[in-house]
Enzyme design. Structure first.
Site, PDB file in Angstrom:
ATOM      1  N   LYS A  89       0.852  -1.208   0.000  1.00  0.00           N
ATOM      2  CA  LYS A  89       0.000   0.000   0.000  1.00  0.00           C
ATOM      3  C   LYS A  89       0.880   1.247   0.000  1.00  0.00           C
ATOM      4  O   LYS A  89       0.665   2.183  -0.774  1.00  0.00           O
ATOM      5  CB  LYS A  89      -0.891   0.023   1.235  1.00  0.00           C
ATOM      6  CG  LYS A  89      -1.593   1.355   1.479  1.00  0.00           C
ATOM      7  CD  LYS A  89      -2.516   1.331   2.684  1.00  0.00           C
ATOM      8  CE  LYS A  89      -1.789   1.622   3.950  1.00  0.00           C
ATOM      9  NZ  LYS A  89      -1.524   3.049   4.193  1.00  0.00           N
ATOM     10  N   ASN A  90       1.920   1.247   0.840  1.00  0.00           N
ATOM     11  CA  ASN A  90       2.715   2.468   1.004  1.00  0.00           C
ATOM     12  C   ASN A  90       3.763   2.648  -0.084  1.00  0.00           C
ATOM     13  O   ASN A  90       4.520   3.617  -0.052  1.00  0.00           O
ATOM     14  CB  ASN A  90       3.335   2.491   2.403  1.00  0.00           C
ATOM     15  CG  ASN A  90       2.254   2.628   3.469  1.00  0.00           C
ATOM     16  OD1 ASN A  90       1.107   2.944   3.145  1.00  0.00           O
ATOM     17  ND2 ASN A  90       2.601   2.368   4.711  1.00  0.00           N
ATOM     18  N   ARG A  92      -4.765  11.164   3.808  1.00  0.00           N
ATOM     19  CA  ARG A  92      -3.555  12.001   3.892  1.00  0.00           C
ATOM     20  C   ARG A  92      -2.615  11.743   2.723  1.00  0.00           C
ATOM     21  O   ARG A  92      -2.016  12.667   2.176  1.00  0.00           O
ATOM     22  CB  ARG A  92      -2.853  11.707   5.210  1.00  0.00           C
ATOM     23  CG  ARG A  92      -1.497  12.338   5.364  1.00  0.00           C
ATOM     24  CD  ARG A  92      -0.833  11.861   6.631  1.00  0.00           C
ATOM     25  NE  ARG A  92       0.529  12.314   6.728  1.00  0.00           N
ATOM     26  CZ  ARG A  92       0.890  13.538   7.121  1.00  0.00           C
ATOM     27  NH1 ARG A  92      -0.034  14.412   7.421  1.00  0.00           N
ATOM     28  NH2 ARG A  92       2.151  13.868   7.197  1.00  0.00           N
ATOM     29  N   CYS A 145      -5.617  12.234  11.985  1.00  0.00           N
ATOM     30  CA  CYS A 145      -6.428  11.018  12.063  1.00  0.00           C
ATOM     31  C   CYS A 145      -6.210  10.448  13.464  1.00  0.00           C
ATOM     32  O   CYS A 145      -5.642  11.088  14.333  1.00  0.00           O
ATOM     33  CB  CYS A 145      -6.006  10.035  10.984  1.00  0.00           C
ATOM     34  SG  CYS A 145      -4.332   9.523  11.204  1.00  0.00           S
ATOM     35  N   ARG A 162      -0.603  14.764  12.309  1.00  0.00           N
ATOM     36  CA  ARG A 162      -0.057  14.504  10.952  1.00  0.00           C
ATOM     37  C   ARG A 162       0.212  15.813  10.203  1.00  0.00           C
ATOM     38  O   ARG A 162      -0.391  16.129   9.189  1.00  0.00           O
ATOM     39  CB  ARG A 162      -1.021  13.623  10.145  1.00  0.00           C
ATOM     40  CG  ARG A 162      -1.488  12.373  10.860  1.00  0.00           C
ATOM     41  CD  ARG A 162      -0.401  11.333  11.082  1.00  0.00           C
ATOM     42  NE  ARG A 162       0.053  10.705   9.875  1.00  0.00           N
ATOM     43  CZ  ARG A 162      -0.537   9.684   9.266  1.00  0.00           C
ATOM     44  NH1 ARG A 162      -1.671   9.238   9.730  1.00  0.00           N
ATOM     45  NH2 ARG A 162      -0.020   9.151   8.187  1.00  0.00           N
ATOM     46  N   PRO A 163       1.086  16.688  10.692  1.00  0.00           N
ATOM     47  CA  PRO A 163       1.386  17.950   9.995  1.00  0.00           C
ATOM     48  C   PRO A 163       2.078  17.708   8.648  1.00  0.00           C
ATOM     49  O   PRO A 163       2.506  16.593   8.342  1.00  0.00           O
ATOM     50  CB  PRO A 163       2.326  18.653  10.971  1.00  0.00           C
ATOM     51  CG  PRO A 163       2.943  17.589  11.775  1.00  0.00           C
ATOM     52  CD  PRO A 163       1.917  16.496  11.887  1.00  0.00           C
ATOM     53  N   ILE A 164       2.194  18.791   7.870  1.00  0.00           N
ATOM     54  CA  ILE A 164       2.905  18.715   6.587  1.00  0.00           C
ATOM     55  C   ILE A 164       3.991  19.790   6.507  1.00  0.00           C
ATOM     56  O   ILE A 164       4.444  20.161   5.417  1.00  0.00           O
ATOM     57  CB  ILE A 164       1.926  18.890   5.394  1.00  0.00           C
ATOM     58  CG1 ILE A 164       1.090  20.172   5.571  1.00  0.00           C
ATOM     59  CG2 ILE A 164       1.054  17.670   5.200  1.00  0.00           C
ATOM     60  CD1 ILE A 164       0.348  20.578   4.342  1.00  0.00           C
ATOM     61  N   ASP A 165       4.406  20.302   7.660  1.00  0.00           N
ATOM     62  CA  ASP A 165       5.392  21.402   7.664  1.00  0.00           C
ATOM     63  C   ASP A 165       6.691  21.037   6.946  1.00  0.00           C
ATOM     64  O   ASP A 165       7.294  21.884   6.273  1.00  0.00           O
ATOM     65  CB  ASP A 165       5.682  21.843   9.105  1.00  0.00           C
ATOM     66  CG  ASP A 165       6.162  20.688   9.971  1.00  0.00           C
ATOM     67  OD1 ASP A 165       5.528  19.609   9.936  1.00  0.00           O
ATOM     68  OD2 ASP A 165       7.195  20.813  10.646  1.00  0.00           O
ATOM     69  N   ASP A 174       3.993   0.838  12.151  1.00  0.00           N
ATOM     70  CA  ASP A 174       2.760   0.225  11.652  1.00  0.00           C
ATOM     71  C   ASP A 174       2.531  -1.159  12.252  1.00  0.00           C
ATOM     72  O   ASP A 174       1.420  -1.688  12.155  1.00  0.00           O
ATOM     73  CB  ASP A 174       2.792   0.110  10.122  1.00  0.00           C
ATOM     74  CG  ASP A 174       2.776   1.474   9.474  1.00  0.00           C
ATOM     75  OD1 ASP A 174       3.099   1.569   8.284  1.00  0.00           O
ATOM     76  OD2 ASP A 174       2.462   2.458  10.177  1.00  0.00           O
ATOM     77  N   VAL A 204       7.275   7.322  16.899  1.00  0.00           N
ATOM     78  CA  VAL A 204       7.030   7.959  15.607  1.00  0.00           C
ATOM     79  C   VAL A 204       5.771   8.817  15.606  1.00  0.00           C
ATOM     80  O   VAL A 204       5.767   9.944  15.108  1.00  0.00           O
ATOM     81  CB  VAL A 204       6.948   6.889  14.487  1.00  0.00           C
ATOM     82  CG1 VAL A 204       6.601   7.521  13.149  1.00  0.00           C
ATOM     83  CG2 VAL A 204       8.267   6.118  14.401  1.00  0.00           C
ATOM     84  N   ARG A 206      -8.808  -0.316   4.302  1.00  0.00           N
ATOM     85  CA  ARG A 206      -7.945   0.696   3.673  1.00  0.00           C
ATOM     86  C   ARG A 206      -6.576   0.104   3.361  1.00  0.00           C
ATOM     87  O   ARG A 206      -5.934   0.466   2.394  1.00  0.00           O
ATOM     88  CB  ARG A 206      -7.755   1.895   4.616  1.00  0.00           C
ATOM     89  CG  ARG A 206      -8.967   2.759   4.784  1.00  0.00           C
ATOM     90  CD  ARG A 206      -8.630   4.023   5.524  1.00  0.00           C
ATOM     91  NE  ARG A 206      -7.532   4.742   4.872  1.00  0.00           N
ATOM     92  CZ  ARG A 206      -7.055   5.902   5.313  1.00  0.00           C
ATOM     93  NH1 ARG A 206      -7.545   6.454   6.392  1.00  0.00           N
ATOM     94  NH2 ARG A 206      -6.080   6.511   4.675  1.00  0.00           N
TER      95      ARG A 206
END
Ligand code: EPZ
Length: 418
Positions: A22-23, A92, A116, A121-124, A304, A326, A396
């Site tokens: 998936k990833n 995301r 979530c 879950r930032p995107i900085d 995970d 993490v 998912r």
């Protein structure tokens, strides 16, 4: 089907084939936006997140054809750069189209990805890299607006080895003018797989899988055919399920090198794990011993697999300490495992698990896909019946987990709620 009903006690046995990752497929789908030629992706798992990403690409104007386990994507007709607001909020990973859109069209516009169950879950770090490459970043009505006349190479230090930021910046840099260095980059196998795909398109990426990745921008990229790597998270989930049920399972289509941390921890707990090329043979025929687990960026123990591993530790002999470094709060499975009789105490990012001799079946709810997998594993080994709701989270990231487990001898059925 939004409920799984599991009657525990069966030992898993037999052979299971692991799907494509998936990833890896999600960034690979985004990378098809980097070219106006056709890309073919192979080893595509049948997952809800894949369907969502395909919907994002189609919404942008891509043509997507599906044929069993492969997808053919033509991004030549991409007309605009606005990713659908609701889809980016919902998943995301759809933010991964930002880098390719910016690189190819100089524009990208999308919702701020939502947080979530596992953290804000930032995107900085993504934005820091885009800015360093010359993009202008603004936030209007919940949408991130990225614009760049032309991206230029830059050196970007990631404060945390973010997988998504590494992938987004690698894609953006592949068409930038000049050379980009991503320092403190994520080393995950999925990052390496993406680099291999970009290079097969004519890109010039080196150092993927190490802490410093060098990307030399090129004028344009061509179409390619790329097969994604096997899903190490799915593989490890089956390894843990085999171990905790005292089973004997052979996994096919795995890369053992990607699973070293999980295999090492399982062996430490007393599980037999034998590697043979693209096979792994797991036997859980001994009493399992408590082990400490600390999640770390790759090659450390994967975050995970923290939840699935906790279901095994819940019935090991002794006390285990699990530390999640993490994500901020990836313990949503703890309260649900306690409903099944697990003895777990959480302090901040650590959980102390005192092994019990037997879990008991209960009605439990999944809050994210890996927590859902953990509850299914607990149900496999609990006495009596466990009902797991929130199955949409599991779907998912796992292509029909129930049927693969049933084929290994588990008593598990999907049911629609009344
Ligand atoms: C990827 O998510 C995976 N998803 C996740 O898998 C996985 O858990 C995660 O990497 C870590 O390995 C996909 O690849 C689609 P990150 P990603 O950016 O890229 C912080 C699953 O179960 N951070 O490496 O979103 C962030 O808050 C999913 O399959 C920033 O602070 O993860 C988190 O604490 C779940 N700023 C940490 O880094 C940023 O700009 C790791 O996040 C980006 C991230």
């Amino acid at each position: 089907m939004d409920k799984l009903v599991i009657r525990g006690g069966n030992r898993l046995h037999g052979v299971v084939t692991v799907d494509g990752a998936k990833n890896a497929i999600l960034p690979a789908l985004s990378a098809t936006l980097l070219t106006d030629q056709t890309c073919v992706l192979r080893g595509v798992p049948k997952l809800q997140d894949v369907y969502t990403m395909v919907e994002v690409l189609a919404n942008l104007g891509c043509s997507v054809r599906s044929d069993n386990c492969s997808l053919t994507i033509d991004a030549g007709a991409v007309k605009h750069y606005q990713a659908p607001y609701e889809l980016v909020r919902q998943m995301r990973a759809s933010f991964l189209v930002a880098g390719p859109l910016l690189a190819r069209f100089g524009r990208a516009s999308m919702a701020l990805p939502g947080g979530c169950a596992i953290g804000p879950r930032p995107i900085d770090l993504h934005l820091k890299g885009f800015f360093a490459m010359g993009a202008r970043v603004s936030l209007d009505n919940g949408r991130i607006e990225l614009t760049a006349n032309s991206l230029r190479g830059a050196t970007v230090y990631l404060d945390f080895p973010s997988v998504g930021a590494t992938e987004n910046l690698m894609m953006a840099a592949s068409l930038a003018k000049g050379i980009t260095y991503i320092e403190n980059a994520a080393e995950e196998p999925e990052v390496v797989d993406l680099a291999n795909m970009i290079n097969s398109m004519g890109g010039r990426v080196s150092g993927a899988g190490t802490k410093t990745i060098r990307i030399e921008g090129v004028e344009s990229l061509k179409g390619t055919t790329h097969e994604v790597i096997p899903d190490r998270a799915e593989a490890a989930t089956f390894m843990i399920a085999a171990a905790v049920t005292g089973g004997d399972v052979v996994l096919k289509n795995v890369i053992p090198d990607h699973l070293k941390a999980v295999s090492a921890k399982l062996r430490e707990a007393g599980v037999s794990v034998e590697e043979d090329g693209s096979l792994i043979h797991v036997r859980g025929d001994k009493i399992l011993k408590a082990v400490d687990v600390k999640t770390m960026p790759y090659p450390g123990f994967p975050t995970d697999l923290q939840a699935p591993m906790m279901s095994l530790l819940a019935v090991c002999e002794g006390t285990s300490l699990v530390t999640e470094t993490v994500f901020e709060n990836r313990f949503s499975h703890v309260d649900e495992l306690k409903r099944m009789g697990a003895s777990i105490k959480v302090e901040d990012r650590s959980a102390l698990i005192k092994g019990v001799t037997q879990l008991t079946g209960a009605a439990v709810k999944a809050a994210d896909l890996r927590a859902g997998a953990a509850l299914v594993i607990a149900g496999l080994v609990a006495s009596g019946v466990t009902q797991v709701t929130g199955v949409h989270h599991i779907n998912r990231g796992y292509g029909d987990l129930a049927s693969k487990l049933r084929a290994l001898g588990a008593d598990i059925q999907g049911e629609a709620s009344p």
